[in-house]
Design a protein around this motif. Structure first.
Motif, PDB file in Angstrom:
ATOM      1  N   LYS A  91      13.928  -3.161   0.938  1.00  0.00           N
ATOM      2  CA  LYS A  91      14.279  -2.247   2.039  1.00  0.00           C
ATOM      3  C   LYS A  91      15.735  -2.463   2.455  1.00  0.00           C
ATOM      4  CE  LYS A  91       9.855  -1.571   4.296  1.00  0.00           C
ATOM      5  NZ  LYS A  91       8.959  -2.273   5.228  1.00  0.00           N
ATOM      6  N   ASP A  92      16.189  -3.719   2.344  1.00  0.00           N
ATOM      7  CA  ASP A  92      17.548  -4.048   2.775  1.00  0.00           C
ATOM      8  C   ASP A  92      18.580  -3.886   1.668  1.00  0.00           C
ATOM      9  OD1 ASP A  92      16.238  -4.789   5.088  1.00  0.00           O
ATOM     10  OD2 ASP A  92      16.023  -6.867   4.414  1.00  0.00           O
ATOM     11  N   LEU A  93      18.098  -3.512   0.487  1.00  0.00           N
ATOM     12  CA  LEU A  93      19.043  -3.354  -0.627  1.00  0.00           C
ATOM     13  C   LEU A  93      19.434  -1.898  -0.774  1.00  0.00           C
ATOM     14  CD1 LEU A  93      17.641  -5.529  -3.562  1.00  0.00           C
ATOM     15  CD2 LEU A  93      19.799  -5.847  -2.374  1.00  0.00           C
ATOM     16  N   ILE A 126       3.336   2.039  -8.771  1.00  0.00           N
ATOM     17  CA  ILE A 126       3.824   0.664  -8.592  1.00  0.00           C
ATOM     18  C   ILE A 126       5.271   0.573  -9.046  1.00  0.00           C
ATOM     19  CG2 ILE A 126       3.755  -1.640  -9.621  1.00  0.00           C
ATOM     20  CD1 ILE A 126       0.984  -1.870  -9.203  1.00  0.00           C
ATOM     21  N   VAL A 127       5.509   1.121 -10.230  1.00  0.00           N
ATOM     22  CA  VAL A 127       6.837   1.034 -10.831  1.00  0.00           C
ATOM     23  C   VAL A 127       7.869   1.735  -9.953  1.00  0.00           C
ATOM     24  CG1 VAL A 127       8.133   1.972 -12.758  1.00  0.00           C
ATOM     25  CG2 VAL A 127       6.052   0.685 -13.191  1.00  0.00           C
ATOM     26  N   LYS A 128       7.474   2.889  -9.404  1.00  0.00           N
ATOM     27  CA  LYS A 128       8.403   3.625  -8.547  1.00  0.00           C
ATOM     28  C   LYS A 128       8.638   2.893  -7.229  1.00  0.00           C
ATOM     29  CE  LYS A 128       7.415   8.056 -10.599  1.00  0.00           C
ATOM     30  NZ  LYS A 128       6.619   9.277 -10.454  1.00  0.00           N
ATOM     31  N   CYS A 129       7.633   2.154  -6.766  1.00  0.00           N
ATOM     32  CA  CYS A 129       7.829   1.350  -5.557  1.00  0.00           C
ATOM     33  C   CYS A 129       8.893   0.286  -5.808  1.00  0.00           C
ATOM     34  CB  CYS A 129       6.526   0.681  -5.142  1.00  0.00           C
ATOM     35  SG  CYS A 129       5.369   1.804  -4.361  1.00  0.00           S
ATOM     36  N   LEU A 130       8.873  -0.292  -7.004  1.00  0.00           N
ATOM     37  CA  LEU A 130       9.845  -1.332  -7.328  1.00  0.00           C
ATOM     38  C   LEU A 130      11.276  -0.790  -7.340  1.00  0.00           C
ATOM     39  CD1 LEU A 130       8.126  -3.270 -10.232  1.00  0.00           C
ATOM     40  CD2 LEU A 130       8.693  -4.134  -7.980  1.00  0.00           C
ATOM     41  N   ASN A 131      11.420   0.507  -7.567  1.00  0.00           N
ATOM     42  CA  ASN A 131      12.747   1.112  -7.633  1.00  0.00           C
ATOM     43  C   ASN A 131      13.162   1.822  -6.358  1.00  0.00           C
ATOM     44  OD1 ASN A 131      13.983   0.950 -10.414  1.00  0.00           O
ATOM     45  ND2 ASN A 131      11.847   1.393 -10.834  1.00  0.00           N
ATOM     46  N   SER A 140       0.861  -1.184   0.000  1.00  0.00           N
ATOM     47  CA  SER A 140       0.000   0.000   0.000  1.00  0.00           C
ATOM     48  C   SER A 140       0.893   1.227   0.000  1.00  0.00           C
ATOM     49  CB  SER A 140      -0.894   0.023   1.235  1.00  0.00           C
ATOM     50  OG  SER A 140      -1.768  -1.063   1.193  1.00  0.00           O
ATOM     51  N   PHE A 141       0.506   2.208  -0.787  1.00  0.00           N
ATOM     52  CA  PHE A 141       1.306   3.421  -0.842  1.00  0.00           C
ATOM     53  C   PHE A 141       0.405   4.618  -1.087  1.00  0.00           C
ATOM     54  CE2 PHE A 141       3.432   6.754  -3.187  1.00  0.00           C
ATOM     55  CZ  PHE A 141       4.528   6.994  -2.373  1.00  0.00           C
ATOM     56  N   GLY A 142       0.719   5.718  -0.423  1.00  0.00           N
ATOM     57  CA  GLY A 142       0.009   6.964  -0.681  1.00  0.00           C
ATOM     58  C   GLY A 142       0.983   8.113  -0.574  1.00  0.00           C
ATOM     59  N   TYR A 143       0.809   9.138  -1.401  1.00  0.00           N
ATOM     60  CA  TYR A 143       1.714  10.291  -1.316  1.00  0.00           C
ATOM     61  C   TYR A 143       1.407  11.106  -0.055  1.00  0.00           C
ATOM     62  CZ  TYR A 143       3.240   9.082  -5.959  1.00  0.00           C
ATOM     63  OH  TYR A 143       3.763   8.408  -7.013  1.00  0.00           O
ATOM     64  N   THR A 144       0.143  11.086   0.375  1.00  0.00           N
ATOM     65  CA  THR A 144      -0.189  11.653   1.673  1.00  0.00           C
ATOM     66  C   THR A 144      -0.762  10.516   2.516  1.00  0.00           C
ATOM     67  OG1 THR A 144      -2.328  12.279   0.772  1.00  0.00           O
ATOM     68  CG2 THR A 144      -0.664  13.996   0.871  1.00  0.00           C
ATOM     69  N   ALA A 145      -0.659  10.684   3.819  1.00  0.00           N
ATOM     70  CA  ALA A 145      -0.996   9.574   4.708  1.00  0.00           C
ATOM     71  C   ALA A 145      -2.468   9.157   4.590  1.00  0.00           C
ATOM     72  CB  ALA A 145      -0.665   9.961   6.142  1.00  0.00           C
ATOM     73  N   ASP A 146      -3.350  10.141   4.334  1.00  0.00           N
ATOM     74  CA  ASP A 146      -4.770   9.799   4.391  1.00  0.00           C
ATOM     75  C   ASP A 146      -5.319   9.273   3.063  1.00  0.00           C
ATOM     76  OD1 ASP A 146      -4.152  12.311   3.474  1.00  0.00           O
ATOM     77  OD2 ASP A 146      -6.158  13.108   3.861  1.00  0.00           O
ATOM     78  N   LYS A 147      -4.588   9.461   1.965  1.00  0.00           N
ATOM     79  CA  LYS A 147      -5.137   9.001   0.688  1.00  0.00           C
ATOM     80  C   LYS A 147      -4.182   8.019   0.024  1.00  0.00           C
ATOM     81  CE  LYS A 147      -7.830  10.593  -3.212  1.00  0.00           C
ATOM     82  NZ  LYS A 147      -7.413   9.490  -4.072  1.00  0.00           N
ATOM     83  N   ILE A 149      11.940   4.359  -5.259  1.00  0.00           N
ATOM     84  CA  ILE A 149      11.744   5.808  -5.352  1.00  0.00           C
ATOM     85  C   ILE A 149      10.590   6.167  -4.430  1.00  0.00           C
ATOM     86  CG2 ILE A 149      11.020   7.670  -6.897  1.00  0.00           C
ATOM     87  CD1 ILE A 149      12.523   6.083  -9.117  1.00  0.00           C
ATOM     88  N   ASN A 150       9.556   5.302  -4.416  1.00  0.00           N
ATOM     89  CA  ASN A 150       8.501   5.402  -3.418  1.00  0.00           C
ATOM     90  C   ASN A 150       8.708   4.273  -2.414  1.00  0.00           C
ATOM     91  OD1 ASN A 150       7.370   7.438  -4.885  1.00  0.00           O
ATOM     92  ND2 ASN A 150       5.823   6.136  -5.843  1.00  0.00           N
ATOM     93  N   ILE A 151       8.610   4.602  -1.148  1.00  0.00           N
ATOM     94  CA  ILE A 151       8.712   3.563  -0.123  1.00  0.00           C
ATOM     95  C   ILE A 151       7.287   3.261   0.354  1.00  0.00           C
ATOM     96  CG2 ILE A 151       9.829   2.891   2.037  1.00  0.00           C
ATOM     97  CD1 ILE A 151      11.966   3.821   0.172  1.00  0.00           C
ATOM     98  N   PRO A 152       6.808   2.030   0.184  1.00  0.00           N
ATOM     99  CA  PRO A 152       5.434   1.715   0.573  1.00  0.00           C
ATOM    100  C   PRO A 152       5.204   1.906   2.060  1.00  0.00           C
ATOM    101  CG  PRO A 152       6.409  -0.083  -0.705  1.00  0.00           C
ATOM    102  CD  PRO A 152       7.493   0.880  -0.411  1.00  0.00           C
TER     103      PRO A 152
END
Lengths: 399, 308
Positions: free
Chosen positions: B99-101, B76-81, B40-47, B83-86
């Motif tokens: 996370k460990d890489l 999704i793609v940015k999570c894989l890189n 799960s990922f959101g740019y703001t905490a509530d959305k 760039i976004n941390i879920p």
């Protein structure tokens, strides 16, 4: 099968994953040919590839040539600069005395001792500070611009200059500068680092985007400028004159002498080497944060490290010579027009070019004008129009 | 002499090949696995943009992510890189939690080309693509890297632009250069964000074919975000369809996923699907082969409630 897990490839022909690209019915002949050619790679002696490599090597040679030409200009102008002054030493003699003073030859004839001493103790600091200071400010400008992805980034917009200005002003205002120049340098350096640290702190709190950092720098800059103005309003006429002289930046002030030259040299060479080693990473960072993370660089961390280095570099120079504009902002742009934006070459070339510009500007200020003008003013007067002309000429080529 | 021998005696050729031609075609082993677990990922905490996404990719092939705007395709793609941390959930690449890489180690496995620009201080096309070789600068000489760059430029037909500045070429050419930069990274996974944006029709088809072909050739996972359902239907091995509010709606072959029901539900557009069986273009394949591909004919947009 859990939701989201991929089902196996089915045996329906067009969905099949073909191990052999050649038998994939959906691929056209030209694509198969192109991909096979790409997969097998090219022979090293293919004509067009050789041309591409040849062109690349040619460009690199041009970059080295640019650096070489600037270096030669520096050598000649330095010699000329060392020959200027009340005591008559000829152009060719300067090299002789400079070299002997450098290697520490003990002259026996009184005339030689005098000349060597004049060259080394009186005239060399100014020349060396011009070259190394110009180099350091230019390199700091290059790195700041690339890292913040902003053509207007330099020691002004990141607040380093105004911080140093306030630091120097407060010392001159309080009268501590009467006996010695050292407090000015120390205070200028300390206050010059405050904006950089503030930028880093703010970017840690908010998101560390380049624009945020520039904005933070400009915010801090205004605070320091306002404080400086207030002090200047309260200052007595003598301090006021000192403050003003310091603010326009000059190689003739008390911060330039034989004791300070080694510090300026060490700082600028260390900063230059540190940034040059990181040039490859700076190139990646200049393509954007996401792109550099995808290429394995922690963009936020690297940006802070480089900002810290450039901050130290710019502060160490500005605190000795005062606020010298132009060289940090404009020389990187001029050098980019000649040799391109690859930081591996841009950093050393800007260093040499920046040193050359500052040295030449100082010469022009001393020689061609009856009242010697501060180096920053001369650079702006001559460099400004040259820069505008280069911009116009470049656009003509593009269109 | 070796050339003549090859024609006369095939057994001797095998010996000769190892001696005369050192550049043996490399075999490309596939042993990559990407897993997203309850991400799960959101740019703001509530959305939240992504909600509990589960996905496993463990076979080579050309994968397309489709879905309407704002559904979390790029996220999704940015999570894989990294760039976004879920906010929630884990992502594993080859069994290791990313996370460990370190970014550097992740970049060895996943190549990602975002929509990028270095307009501010543009380098030449060659230098721009050379940046993609960043992780290989230590082990490869400059000539080797230039060779890889040249091969990729030739694959995408941009070798003529080699010394143009990046900001002097067109948007479509930017796109080709970006893809070339991804290809020279030589990672087992290549992720591209809308590789056909800004391309003309010919190059939309060409690029999709190339991506399918390189996935097959080198046993790679090529993952792209795509907006053109018809081109996706023809060239993707697998389609991942996202729908609001940031969930995976369907995963599978184009025929399974790109159905009338799914498209109407996810995009809110009426459509018809016809099967096109006249699409064999490979000259090596018997022209009698019948391969059918779904073709989507879009109808009118339905009034849908976007506030969900």
């Amino acid at each position: 099968m859990p939701f989201g897990a991929l089902p196996p490839f089915t045996e329906v022909p067009y969905l099949t994953y073909y191990d052999n690209t050649d038998s994939d019915p959906l691929l056209s002949g030209s694509v198969i040919e192109s991909v096979n050619a790409w997969d097998q790679g090219i022979e090293g002696n293919e004509v067009q590839f050789k041309e591409t490599v040849h062109e690349y090597v040619k460009l690199i040679r041009f970059r080295y040539l640019f650096i070489l030409v600037c270096a030669i200009v520096i050598v000649f102008v330095s010699g000329y600069s060392l020959s200027l002054g009340a005591y008559n030493i000829s152009f060719t003699e300067t090299y002789y005395y400079f070299w002997n003073a450098l290697i520490g030859t003990n002259f026996t004839v009184q005339e030689d001792i005098t000349k060597a001493s004049i060259i080394w103790d009186l005239r060399m600091p100014r020349v060396a500070t011009a070259v190394f200071g110009g180099a350091a400010l230019a390199v700091a400008g290059v790195a700041m611009q690339s890292v913040l992805k902003n053509p207007l980034a330099d020691s002004y917009t990141t607040g380093v200059s105004s911080g140093a200005g306030f630091g120097a002003t407060i010392v001159m205002f309080s009268g501590l500068a009467m006996t010695s120049y050292i407090p000015v340098v120390i205070s200028a350096f300390i206050f010059a680092m405050i904006p950089t640290l503030a930028i880093i702190a703010i970017s840690k709190m908010a998101s560390a985007s380049p624009t945020t950092m520039i904005m933070a720098g400009i915010g801090v800059m205004y605070i320091f400028s306002a404080s400086t103005t207030v002090l200047m309003l309260w200052a007595d006429p003598q301090s006021m004159a000192d403050i003003y002289a310091w603010q326009v930046g000059s190689l003739a002030n008390g911060g330039v002498n034989t004791q300070t030259v080694p510090i300026v040299m060490v700082c600028s060479i260390a900063g230059l080497i540190a940034l040059w080693i990181m040039a490859g990473k700076i190139n990646v960072l200049a393509t954007g944060d996401e792109s550099s993370k995808a290429l394995g660089i922690d963009a936020d961390k690297l940006r802070i490290i480089i900002l810290l280095i450039t901050g130290l570099l710019a502060a160490s120079i500005v605190s000795f010579v005062g606020i010298v504009g132009f060289v940090g902002l404009v020389t990187p742009h001029i050098v980019r027009m000649f040799i391109g934006a690859d930081n591996k070459y841009l950093i050393p070339a800007s260093a040499i070019f920046g040193g050359m510009v500052m040295l030449c500007a100082d010469q022009i200020g001393r020689v061609f004008l009856t009242t010697p003008l501060p180096v920053g003013v001369v650079m702006a007067f001559i460099g400004g129009p040259v820069f505008l002309w280069l911009i116009l000429r470049r656009h003509k080529e593009v269109w | 002499m070796a050339l003549f021998k090859k024609k006369e005696n095939t057994e001797e050729v095998a010996d000769d090949l190892t001696v005369d031609i050192p550049a043996q075609p490399r075999t490309w082993e596939f042993n990559t696995k990407i897993e997203l677990k309850d991400v799960s990922f959101g740019y703001t905490a509530d959305k939240l943009v992504l909600r509990d996404v589960n996905l496993t990719i463990d076979k080579p092939g050309f994968y397309c992510i489709v879905g309407p705007n704002g559904v979390g395709k790029s996220t999704i793609v940015k999570c894989l890189n990294k760039i976004n941390i879920p906010q929630k959930g884990e992502i594993f690449v080859d069994g290791v939690n990313i996370k460990d890489l370190h970014y550097k180690d992740l970049a060895q496995k996943i190549g990602y080309v975002p929509v990028f620009s270095n307009d501010t201080f543009a380098m030449s096309v060659v230098d721009t693509i050379l940046v993609g070789r960043f992780n290989h600068t230590k082990e490869c000489s400059r000539e080797e890297n230039l060779k890889k760059v040249y091969e990729a430029m030739r694959l995408l037909h941009v070798e003529g632009l080699a010394y143009k500045k990046f900001n002097e070429i067109s948007a479509g050419q930017h796109q080709k250069v970006a893809i070339a930069r991804g290809i020279v990274q030589e990672t087992p996974v290549l992720i591209l964000d809308e590789p056909t944006a800004n391309l003309d029709v010919k190059y939309q088809v060409y690029v999709m074919e190339i991506l399918r072909a390189i996935a097959e050739k080198r046993n790679m996972i090529v993952l792209t975000i795509s907006h053109d359902l018809n081109i996706t239907a023809k060239y993707a091995h697998q389609v991942i369809m996202l729908s609001k509010p940031g969930v995976i709606h369907a995963v599978g072959t184009p025929q399974e996923v790109l159905t009338k029901e799914n498209i109407t539900h996810v995009y809110g557009v009426n459509c018809r699907i016809i099967e096109d069986d006249q699409c064999v273009s490979n000259p090596n394949v018997d022209s009698e082969t019948k391969v059918s591909v779904p073709h989507i004919i879009l109808g009118e947009a339905l009034v849908i409630d976007d506030d969900q």
